[in-house]
Design a protein around this motif. Structure first.
Motif, PDB file in Angstrom:
ATOM      1  N   SER A   1       6.901  12.263 -15.052  1.00 16.85           N
ATOM      2  CA  SER A   1       7.077  10.695 -14.805  1.00 16.85           C
ATOM      3  C   SER A   1       8.227  10.393 -13.826  1.00 16.85           C
TER       4      SER A   1
ATOM      5  N   SER B   1      10.978   7.982 -11.687  1.00 18.19           N
ATOM      6  CA  SER B   1      12.024   7.097 -11.947  1.00 18.19           C
ATOM      7  C   SER B   1      11.108   5.923 -10.878  1.00 18.19           C
ATOM      8  N   PRO B   2      11.870   4.648 -11.352  1.00 20.00           N
ATOM      9  CA  PRO B   2      11.366   3.757 -10.345  1.00 20.00           C
ATOM     10  C   PRO B   2      12.072   3.381  -9.141  1.00 20.00           C
ATOM     11  N   GLU B   3      13.305   4.371  -8.802  1.00 19.90           N
ATOM     12  CA  GLU B   3      13.925   4.134  -7.733  1.00 19.90           C
ATOM     13  C   GLU B   3      13.088   4.580  -6.406  1.00 19.90           C
TER      14      GLU B   3
ATOM     15  N   GLU C   1       5.534   4.231  -5.062  1.00 20.93           N
ATOM     16  CA  GLU C   1       6.421   3.920  -6.162  1.00 20.93           C
ATOM     17  C   GLU C   1       5.500   3.803  -7.276  1.00 20.93           C
TER      18      GLU C   1
ATOM     19  N   THR D   1       6.115  12.305  -9.949  1.00 18.44           N
ATOM     20  CA  THR D   1       6.706  13.244  -9.268  1.00 18.44           C
ATOM     21  C   THR D   1       6.003  14.672  -9.393  1.00 18.44           C
TER      22      THR D   1
ATOM     23  N   THR E   1      16.222  14.580 -15.918  1.00 20.36           N
ATOM     24  CA  THR E   1      16.416  13.362 -14.948  1.00 20.36           C
ATOM     25  C   THR E   1      15.284  13.264 -14.168  1.00 20.36           C
ATOM     26  N   ALA E   2      14.842  11.861 -14.248  1.00 15.00           N
ATOM     27  CA  ALA E   2      13.578  11.770 -13.378  1.00 15.00           C
ATOM     28  C   ALA E   2      13.691  11.647 -11.823  1.00 15.00           C
TER      29      ALA E   2
ATOM     30  N   PRO F   1      12.455  10.211  -7.948  1.00 11.15           N
ATOM     31  CA  PRO F   1      11.572   9.183  -7.403  1.00 11.15           C
ATOM     32  C   PRO F   1      10.170   9.771  -7.354  1.00 11.15           C
TER      33      PRO F   1
ATOM     34  N   ASP G   1      18.715  16.310  -6.390  1.00 11.17           N
ATOM     35  CA  ASP G   1      19.060  15.379  -6.905  1.00 11.17           C
ATOM     36  C   ASP G   1      20.333  14.791  -6.462  1.00 11.17           C
TER      37      ASP G   1
ATOM     38  N   HIS H   1      20.663  11.025  -4.311  1.00  9.36           N
ATOM     39  CA  HIS H   1      21.686   9.900  -4.848  1.00  9.36           C
ATOM     40  C   HIS H   1      23.071   9.964  -4.038  1.00  9.36           C
TER      41      HIS H   1
END
Length: 177
Positions: A32, A34-36, A69, A73, A122-123, A125, A158, A162
Motif C-alpha cells: 500500500s 502513502s498518500p504523499e 497517487e 508501490t 513505512t509506506a 509514495p 526513503d 523525504h
C-alpha cells in the motif's frame, strides 16, 4: 561516499554504470502506498560486512519512479540464471576487488524482501521502485548480504524521498549492525 564502522563498510552513490544488467526474469511485490506525492530518485549502495570469519558483499541500486497517487508501490527485482562459476568480474567496487554485474536468481527474493520491507514497514509514495544495478561476489555474496543491501537501499531511497541526509541514515543502519 564510504562509511566504515568496525568491520562494516558501506559505499553510497547515485549511479554505478558498470553494475547495470538485464534480467531475464522479474520478481515483484506490491505494498500500500502513502498518500504523499513522490518524485524520481536513484541510489546505489554497496556493502562489505565482516561476519565471523567471512566477508559479505553486495551491490544494489534502484530507481524510484512516481506513479498515480493513492494506489500502490510496486517493488521489482530483475534477475538472471542461478549463481555459477567463472562470472566476469568487471564491476567496479569501492570496497574491494571487482564484482560480477547482475543478480543471480539465488539472491533475488532476499533483495526483494529487504527492498520492500515487511507489511508494517513505512509506506513509500505510489510508484515503482525497481532494481537497475547489482553486483555480486561468487564467494562473499549470499542471501543475507542481499537482504541487508535491500534493507539499506530502502532506507537510502526513503531518506532521499523525504529530503533527509542519506548518509546519516546509512550511519544509523551500519551502527545497528
Amino acid at each position: 561516499m564510504i562509511i566504515a564502522e568496525g568491520g562494516h563498510r558501506v559505499a553510497v552513490r547515485t549511479d554505478e554504470a558498470s553494475a547495470a544488467y538485464v534480467g531475464s526474469y522479474v520478481t515483484h511485490c506490491e505494498r500500500s502506498a502513502s498518500p504523499e506525492p513522490g518524485r524520481a530518485v536513484r541510489a546505489v549502495v554497496e556493502l562489505n560486512r565482516a561476519f565471523g570469519g567471512m566477508t559479505m558483499r553486495a551491490l544494489l541500486g534502484a530507481e524510484f519512479s512516481p506513479g498515480p497517487e493513492g494506489s500502490v508501490t510496486v517493488f521489482e527485482v530483475p534477475f538472471g540464471e542461478p549463481l555459477g562459476d567463472g562470472a566476469v568480474t568487471e564491476c567496479r567496487s569501492e570496497l574491494g576487488r571487482p564484482l560480477a554485474a547482475g543478480m543471480p536468481s539465488d539472491f533475488a527474493q532476499a533483495a526483494l524482501g529487504g527492498l520492500a520491507g515487511d507489511e508494517g514497514a513505512t509506506a513509500f509514495p505510489a510508484g515503482l521502485l525497481r532494481v537497475v544495478r547489482a553486483g555480486y561476489d561468487e564467494v562473499g555474496s549470499s542471501e543475507l548480504a542481499f537482504k541487508l543491501a535491500g534493507d539499506l537501499l530502502r532506507c537510502v531511497v526513503d531518506a532521499l524521498l523525504h529530503d533527509q541526509d542519506p548518509l546519516a541514515t546509512v550511519r544509523t543502519v551500519v551502527h545497528a549492525w
